[in-house]
Design an enzyme around this catalytic site. Structure first.
Site, PDB file in Angstrom:
ATOM      1  N   ARG A  52     -63.350 -26.456 -23.482  1.00 26.62           N
ATOM      2  CA  ARG A  52     -62.952 -25.066 -23.696  1.00 26.62           C
ATOM      3  C   ARG A  52     -62.575 -24.894 -25.162  1.00 26.62           C
ATOM      4  NH1 ARG A  52     -58.830 -26.640 -25.779  1.00 26.62           N
ATOM      5  NH2 ARG A  52     -58.140 -24.483 -25.808  1.00 26.62           N
ATOM      6  N   GLY A  53     -62.190 -23.666 -25.531  1.00 24.07           N
ATOM      7  CA  GLY A  53     -61.946 -23.379 -26.940  1.00 24.07           C
ATOM      8  C   GLY A  53     -63.256 -22.869 -27.540  1.00 24.07           C
ATOM      9  N   ALA A  54     -63.161 -21.776 -28.300  1.00 26.15           N
ATOM     10  CA  ALA A  54     -64.379 -21.078 -28.718  1.00 26.15           C
ATOM     11  C   ALA A  54     -65.408 -21.980 -29.430  1.00 26.15           C
ATOM     12  CB  ALA A  54     -63.989 -19.882 -29.587  1.00 26.15           C
ATOM     13  N   ARG A  89     -68.987 -18.139 -19.677  1.00 24.33           N
ATOM     14  CA  ARG A  89     -67.684 -17.518 -19.989  1.00 24.33           C
ATOM     15  C   ARG A  89     -67.926 -16.308 -20.893  1.00 24.33           C
ATOM     16  NH1 ARG A  89     -62.774 -21.162 -21.627  1.00 24.33           N
ATOM     17  NH2 ARG A  89     -61.681 -19.311 -20.888  1.00 24.33           N
ATOM     18  N   GLN A 201     -51.844 -24.523 -21.731  1.00 25.14           N
ATOM     19  CA  GLN A 201     -52.681 -25.235 -22.711  1.00 25.14           C
ATOM     20  C   GLN A 201     -51.942 -25.621 -23.981  1.00 25.14           C
ATOM     21  OE1 GLN A 201     -55.607 -22.327 -21.893  1.00 25.14           O
ATOM     22  NE2 GLN A 201     -57.170 -23.852 -22.297  1.00 25.14           N
ATOM     23  N   ASP A 242     -60.918 -16.191 -30.128  1.00 23.70           N
ATOM     24  CA  ASP A 242     -62.175 -16.414 -29.403  1.00 23.70           C
ATOM     25  C   ASP A 242     -63.242 -15.396 -29.786  1.00 23.70           C
ATOM     26  OD1 ASP A 242     -59.798 -17.406 -27.699  1.00 23.70           O
ATOM     27  OD2 ASP A 242     -61.540 -18.564 -27.081  1.00 23.70           O
ATOM     28  N   ASN A 252     -57.541 -13.446 -28.341  1.00 20.98           N
ATOM     29  CA  ASN A 252     -57.135 -14.848 -28.195  1.00 20.98           C
ATOM     30  C   ASN A 252     -56.445 -14.982 -26.844  1.00 20.98           C
ATOM     31  OD1 ASN A 252     -56.966 -17.533 -29.332  1.00 20.98           O
ATOM     32  ND2 ASN A 252     -54.776 -17.214 -29.529  1.00 20.98           N
ATOM     33  N   LYS A 253     -56.040 -16.202 -26.539  1.00 22.99           N
ATOM     34  CA  LYS A 253     -55.407 -16.502 -25.249  1.00 22.99           C
ATOM     35  C   LYS A 253     -54.311 -15.497 -24.916  1.00 22.99           C
ATOM     36  CE  LYS A 253     -56.400 -19.119 -22.977  1.00 22.99           C
ATOM     37  NZ  LYS A 253     -57.235 -19.125 -21.781  1.00 22.99           N
TER      38      LYS A 253
HETATM   39  O1  MRU Z   1     -59.571 -20.282 -22.479  1.00 24.58           O
HETATM   40  P1  MRU Z   1     -59.750 -21.208 -23.646  1.00 24.58           P
HETATM   41  O2  MRU Z   1     -58.960 -22.452 -23.519  1.00 24.58           O
HETATM   42  O3  MRU Z   1     -61.200 -21.479 -23.927  1.00 24.58           O
HETATM   43  O4  MRU Z   1     -59.176 -20.387 -24.858  1.00 24.58           O
HETATM   44  C1  MRU Z   1     -58.621 -21.031 -25.926  1.00 24.58           C
HETATM   45  C2  MRU Z   1     -58.017 -20.128 -26.891  1.00 24.58           C
HETATM   46  O5  MRU Z   1     -57.681 -19.010 -26.640  1.00 24.58           O
HETATM   47  C3  MRU Z   1     -57.938 -20.663 -28.241  1.00 24.58           C
HETATM   48  O6  MRU Z   1     -56.838 -20.148 -28.906  1.00 24.58           O
HETATM   49  C4  MRU Z   1     -59.214 -20.442 -28.933  1.00 24.58           C
HETATM   50  O7  MRU Z   1     -60.376 -20.733 -28.299  1.00 24.58           O
HETATM   51  C5  MRU Z   1     -59.214 -20.503 -30.344  1.00 24.58           C
HETATM   52  S1  MRU Z   1     -60.536 -21.379 -31.022  1.00 24.58           S
HETATM   53  C6  MRU Z   1     -60.005 -22.789 -31.782  1.00 24.58           C
END
Ligand code: MRU
Length: 365
Positions: A52-54, A89, A201, A242, A252-253
């Site tokens: 996960r993470g963009a 996603r 997270q 993201d 973002n999250k």
């Molecule tokens: O749902 P996720 O874990 O994929 O989302 C993560 C986040 O929101 C992060 O802050 C994000 O992807 C930033 S990119 C480094």
């Protein structure tokens, strides 16, 4: 970055053309490497947040296209892989960016050359992300240095939300890259770590990586940030994103928006660190145009943890029978963002600044 002193990336290939990733659903309790043998495994890994993470979603999707070429390198194979991965996603725009790049490169190649080309391109996408994150680290370091100088002693307190660390990218992270750079320079700093709900997270992943990199940090509940800011205990916030609009709105999250509001009210600088691959040049209004993922309410109603004997359990922590609503992201309007730390420097969260910094990319919008 390091785990038990050993350097890792979040995704890599070995001679057998299998793609390997760190299974992030098992952290922080267990460190497990998972194989992604085919397209479907890559797609499911993104859907279930094994990765996960963009930026890492973009890198995994690129390898997903490569794995698909092993089974079917025809034009139909390219298109079907693209469509399958696109559905995984909705919010992180790096997914679309990576898939569009892979599709264009593969369709320009004869089917017989597509496997080699796809693995090479996916590797380039990942290598470039590492370079980009290192550059973000250098630009963000300037900001941390300034704060350290102004304070003239005591740790620089950085608040970050969720995990925009190396686990969310290929290496170094976006929001954490300046932290690691500052640490390497010997700057005294400390990180407040949140996102303790819905998925923990910050508490699970950011804390895990900071501990392994020996960066002083403290896990706080999501609601604590405002209190700390009121009491002068946050020098700056650095979060990831993201999807960022060409006008500087930032998804973002979930919970990032509330941190930005608290930062604004308390005059705490609020920075967002991002590779330009996270900018969606096609949109201007984040609140109206960024698709916000809603995930299963089980992520909210249940938690997993270890008991005193080391055994893992998943337990329900909410009222049985009550439904939950699980929005995974929110949008922070550009007016609350002090600056965007990109690989080319720190831009104001404004269309003219982003366009001036990335003129060749902005043209596509
Ligand atoms: O749902 P996720 O874990 O994929 O989302 C993560 C986040 O929101 C992060 O802050 C994000 O992807 C930033 S990119 C480094």
């Amino acid at each position: 970055m390091r785990i038990e002193g050993r350097p890792y990336r979040t995704i890599w290939t070995e001679a057998d053309r299998k793609v390997r990733v760190i299974d992030q659903t098992r952290l922080p309790h267990e460190f497990v490497v998972a194989d992604l043998p085919d397209l479907e495994a890559a797609a499911v890994a993104i859907e279930t947040m094994l990765v996960r993470g963009a930026p890492l979603i973009g890198g995994t999707a690129a390898y997903g296209m490569a794995l698909a070429m092993l089974a079917d390198p025809s034009d139909t194979g390219v298109e079907q892989a693209y469509q399958r991965l696109m559905r995984t996603r909705p919010t992180a725009v790096n997914l679309r960016w990576g898939l569009e790049r892979m599709r264009a490169v593969l369709l320009a190649e004869a089917p017989s050359g597509r496997v080699d080309r796809a693995f090479a391109e996916a590797a380039s996408i990942c290598d470039e992300d590492v370079e980009i994150c290192a550059a973000i680290g250098r630009h963000g370091l300037d900001l941390i240095r300034e704060v350290a100088k102004r304070k003239g002693g005591g740790p620089v307190n950085v608040l970050t939300h969720c995990n925009a660390g190396w686990l969310a990218t290929i290496d170094r992270g976006t929001a954490t890259a300046p932290v690691y750079a500052a640490r390497e320079e010997g700057i005294d700093l400390h990180v407040w770590v949140d996102e303790t709900r819905p998925r923990n997270q910050g508490a699970s992943l950011t804390a895990y990586e900071l501990l392994h990199e020996e960066v002083p940090h403290t896990i706080i509940a999501d609601n604590v940030g405002g209190h700390l800011m009121q009491h002068g205990q946050v020098d700056l916030c650095i979060v990831g994103t993201d999807r960022t609009t060409r006008t500087g709105d930032v998804a973002n999250k979930i919970g990032t928006y509330l941190k930005a509001l608290a930062a604004d009210a308390n005059e705490v600088p609020f920075y967002v660190a991002l590779p330009s691959t996270t900018i969606d040049w096609r949109i201007r209004d984040g609140v109206k145009e960024i698709p916000i993922e809603q995930r299963a309410d089980r992520e909210l109603t249940h938690v997993t943890g270890r008991d005193a004997l080391g055994k893992l359990h998943t337990v329900q922590i909410t009222n049985p029978g009550s439904p939950g609503g699980n929005w995974a992201f929110d949008v922070t309007p550009a007016r609350y963002v002090t600056g965007l730390i990109t690989e080319r420097g720190v831009a104001a969260a404004k269309e003219e600044s982003l366009v001036a910094m990335f003129p060749e990319q902005a043209k596509g919008g």
